[in-house]
Scaffold this motif. Structure first.
Motif, mmCIF file in Angstrom:
data_model
loop_
_atom_site.group_PDB
_atom_site.id
_atom_site.type_symbol
_atom_site.label_atom_id
_atom_site.label_comp_id
_atom_site.label_asym_id
_atom_site.label_seq_id
_atom_site.Cartn_x
_atom_site.Cartn_y
_atom_site.Cartn_z
ATOM 1 N N VAL A 72 22.645 1.556 -37.544
ATOM 2 C CA VAL A 72 23.487 2.462 -36.764
ATOM 3 C C VAL A 72 22.617 3.126 -35.720
ATOM 4 O O VAL A 72 21.518 3.603 -36.013
ATOM 5 N N GLY A 73 23.108 3.134 -34.493
ATOM 6 C CA GLY A 73 22.366 3.770 -33.409
ATOM 7 C C GLY A 73 23.290 4.635 -32.579
ATOM 8 O O GLY A 73 24.488 4.758 -32.861
ATOM 9 N N ARG A 74 22.726 5.248 -31.555
ATOM 10 C CA ARG A 74 23.517 6.076 -30.632
ATOM 11 C C ARG A 74 23.226 5.618 -29.210
ATOM 12 O O ARG A 74 22.084 5.331 -28.863
ATOM 13 N N ASP A 75 24.281 5.590 -28.391
ATOM 14 C CA ASP A 75 24.086 5.218 -26.997
ATOM 15 C C ASP A 75 23.706 6.451 -26.177
ATOM 16 O O ASP A 75 23.469 7.533 -26.722
ATOM 17 N N THR A 99 27.076 0.212 -34.258
ATOM 18 C CA THR A 99 26.323 -0.590 -35.229
ATOM 19 C C THR A 99 25.837 -1.859 -34.556
ATOM 20 O O THR A 99 26.459 -2.381 -33.633
ATOM 21 N N TYR A 100 24.710 -2.352 -35.030
ATOM 22 C CA TYR A 100 24.139 -3.593 -34.518
ATOM 23 C C TYR A 100 23.362 -4.271 -35.634
ATOM 24 O O TYR A 100 22.992 -3.643 -36.617
ATOM 25 N N ASP A 101 23.157 -5.568 -35.495
ATOM 26 C CA ASP A 101 22.398 -6.325 -36.491
ATOM 27 C C ASP A 101 20.914 -6.005 -36.347
ATOM 28 O O ASP A 101 20.370 -5.993 -35.242
ATOM 29 N N CYS A 102 20.277 -5.733 -37.457
ATOM 30 C CA CYS A 102 18.841 -5.418 -37.448
ATOM 31 C C CYS A 102 18.015 -6.678 -37.422
ATOM 32 O O CYS A 102 18.320 -7.643 -38.018
#
Length: 87
Positions: free
Chosen positions: A74-77, A84-87
């Motif tokens: 989980v990240g923030r723009d 969410t994005y694949d690690c």
């Protein structure tokens, strides 16, 4: 001929790129082997072993793919929204 097919199957398993592909290929190989043994013992014929290998391979691939761990982060723009994005 059988040796070439076995070597090709092992090489395909080792050539998987992601954890999910490795689990899918490994599950298919284990399922096919177990299915061939069980099918051969149950029927006493090569056809039973082939059918068992096909069924076991498909089942093993499905189970291996379904049980593979997925990694998402989980990240923030720049505006502070979560994504969410694949690690």
């Amino acid at each position: 001929m059988k040796k070439i097919l076995i070597i090709a199957a092992v090489a395909a398993t080792l050539g998987a790129c992601t954890a999910q592909q490795e689990r899918t290929a490994g599950g298919a190989l284990i399922g096919a082997g177990a299915g061939a043994v069980i099918g051969g013992i149950a029927t006493g014929r090569a056809g039973g072993a082939l059918a068992g290998a096909a069924i076991g391979g498909a089942s093993g691939a499905i189970i291996g793919s379904a049980t593979s761990p997925t990694r998402t982060c989980v990240g923030r723009d720049e505006w502070g929204r979560r994504f969410t994005y694949d690690c």
